[in-house]
Each structure stands twice: as C-alpha cells, then as structure tokens.
Write an enzyme that holds these catalytic residues in place. Sequence first.
Site, mmCIF file in Angstrom:
data_model
loop_
_atom_site.group_PDB
_atom_site.id
_atom_site.type_symbol
_atom_site.label_atom_id
_atom_site.label_comp_id
_atom_site.label_asym_id
_atom_site.label_seq_id
_atom_site.Cartn_x
_atom_site.Cartn_y
_atom_site.Cartn_z
ATOM 1 N N GLU A 64 -56.443 -30.511 3.043
ATOM 2 C CA GLU A 64 -55.649 -31.651 3.319
ATOM 3 C C GLU A 64 -56.284 -32.778 4.210
ATOM 4 O O GLU A 64 -57.509 -32.614 4.513
ATOM 5 C CB GLU A 64 -54.434 -31.056 4.117
ATOM 6 C CG GLU A 64 -53.681 -29.594 3.354
ATOM 7 C CD GLU A 64 -52.647 -30.098 2.207
ATOM 8 O OE1 GLU A 64 -53.123 -31.311 1.564
ATOM 9 O OE2 GLU A 64 -51.869 -29.392 1.830
ATOM 10 N N ASN A 90 -51.155 -36.799 -1.462
ATOM 11 C CA ASN A 90 -52.003 -37.367 -0.085
ATOM 12 C C ASN A 90 -53.521 -37.434 -0.114
ATOM 13 O O ASN A 90 -54.164 -37.435 0.711
ATOM 14 C CB ASN A 90 -51.666 -36.246 1.090
ATOM 15 C CG ASN A 90 -52.013 -34.827 0.687
ATOM 16 O OD1 ASN A 90 -52.402 -34.605 -0.383
ATOM 17 N ND2 ASN A 90 -52.207 -34.058 1.642
ATOM 18 N N ASP A 106 -57.984 -22.434 -5.825
ATOM 19 C CA ASP A 106 -56.991 -22.382 -4.366
ATOM 20 C C ASP A 106 -55.849 -21.386 -4.866
ATOM 21 O O ASP A 106 -55.589 -21.043 -5.914
ATOM 22 C CB ASP A 106 -56.351 -23.796 -4.102
ATOM 23 C CG ASP A 106 -55.792 -24.544 -5.033
ATOM 24 O OD1 ASP A 106 -55.543 -24.049 -5.972
ATOM 25 O OD2 ASP A 106 -55.392 -25.553 -4.563
ATOM 26 N N HIS A 152 -55.264 -34.679 -1.308
ATOM 27 C CA HIS A 152 -55.907 -33.284 -1.226
ATOM 28 C C HIS A 152 -56.407 -32.701 -2.461
ATOM 29 O O HIS A 152 -55.988 -33.274 -3.559
ATOM 30 C CB HIS A 152 -54.854 -32.210 -0.704
ATOM 31 C CG HIS A 152 -54.018 -31.723 -1.756
ATOM 32 N ND1 HIS A 152 -52.821 -30.951 -1.205
ATOM 33 C CD2 HIS A 152 -53.659 -31.914 -2.998
ATOM 34 C CE1 HIS A 152 -52.307 -30.649 -2.085
ATOM 35 N NE2 HIS A 152 -52.784 -31.000 -3.361
#
Length: 242
Positions: A143, A136, A67, A138
């Site tokens: 996300e 979270n 990413d 991810h």
Amino acid sequence: MDIFIEDDYSGMSRKACKLVADYIGKNPRALVSFPGGTTPEGFVNEFVTMVNNDAVDISQTRYVSLDEWVGLSAVDEGSCGHFNMTNLINRLKKPFAEVHLIDGAAKDIQEERRSLDRYIAGRGPLGVSVLGIGLNGHLGFNEEGVPPDSDALVLPLSATTKKVMGKYFGNKFSPDFGITQGLGQIMQAGMIVLLANGSHKAGILRRAFKGPVTPDVPASILQTHPKVMVGADRDAAAGFRD
Ligand code: PGA
C-alpha cells in the site's frame, strides 16, 4: 516501459498470456507469479487453455502467489489462494513443477512471511510477475508508503483496499492486514506484466505511469524496471491520454 492497449478485456488477457507463454518458452524453469482479483481472470483462463492444449509447457516452471489476506487461506472463498486453486491450479491438466501459495491463516504470520522470503530466495528471483493494480496504486498489498526495495511484508490494508474488498467476499470476512511479496522482490522479476481494465482504473494508470515515481503510488516504481509491459483495455487506457 511498454504499453499495450487492446480493444477489450479479452484482447488484453490474450496478449498478456502470449507474453507470459513466450517468456516460459524461453525460460522453462522460471519462477512465475500471478495475482488474484478480478483483473487476471481472463488472463488465467487463457493460460489454463494454453497449458491444457500443450501450447506452453510448465512442467519445469514454479509458481508462487503474490499476496493473501491475513486470516484467510485457500479454503476461504474470495481469498487469493482460493482464486489460485479454483481458476488456475485445479484446472491444469499438467501441473507446475511446484506451487507455493501464501497461507494468510497461518498461526504465525511472520513465519509465513519468512517462508515466502525463503521460497523466493531459493527458487528466484522471479522470472515473470503478472500484476493487477489497486485503485490506490497498490501492487499485491504494497500500500501507499511502502519501501521500494523490501522483501515480503505483513502490512495494514489501506482505507481504499478495505473499501473495495467486499467485492471478493462480501462481509463474510473483514481482514485488517495483508501479506505480500515486497516491491524489492517484484522489481527483481525478469519481466513484469501489469494489467488494468475498465474506466475505473484509468485515473490510477495515469498517476502510476504518467506521474512521478513516488511511494504515494507504489506501482509508479515500475517505471524504473527495465522490462515492464503495461496492458490495458480501451477504457483503462484513457488514463494514458493527455
Ligand atoms: P482487481 O484488484 O483486479 O480486483 O481490480 C487489483 C488489485 O487490487 O491489485
């Protein structure tokens, strides 16, 4: 899903490296992907040492990044590409057969996304995907709410990701979007090694791997993958205790 719990960060990093090296030993032409961030530093160090000591041969192995922050490229300190270059690629005495890094600063970010798709489709599927996990849940920049089967995506960063991104580059940059391999591409990997260390990761490990599979916690989809190794140090592994 297999879980390995090591006493500390170094032990977790060494074990992960051994898993990846063994995989490459058996699949020398594999396409491999490692994440950026703080979690993989130890793993990447171990990996570089192994390659430089001829303990693993990557001369036929291909590398693709996971990413990148949109707007940033490998020249920007704190970016995923910069992490890849300084911690991994530039330190290897014997290089990968190929390296494909995502350029988050590309003029046409959708074309960059398509180029990542073309690369993975042409060389893939992924052999090994090493992953960190966000607070979270991810994976990369997948996300909350992302579809579980997609190719590469350009996505808005979540509030949680924006809260922690200062640790990578202070307030020098303030990206709003990330470009990332999609969960569908990650899920096609032959083996996935997800790493988490530190007590701050205990809660999300629990939600991702002891809770239901849900798009609210993107990493939970890994529960459905046939070969996932989740590695944790003792502090993060507290999340697996009841
Ligand atoms: P970290 O990031 O390794 O810096 O904790 C993990 C992630 O957000 O995926």
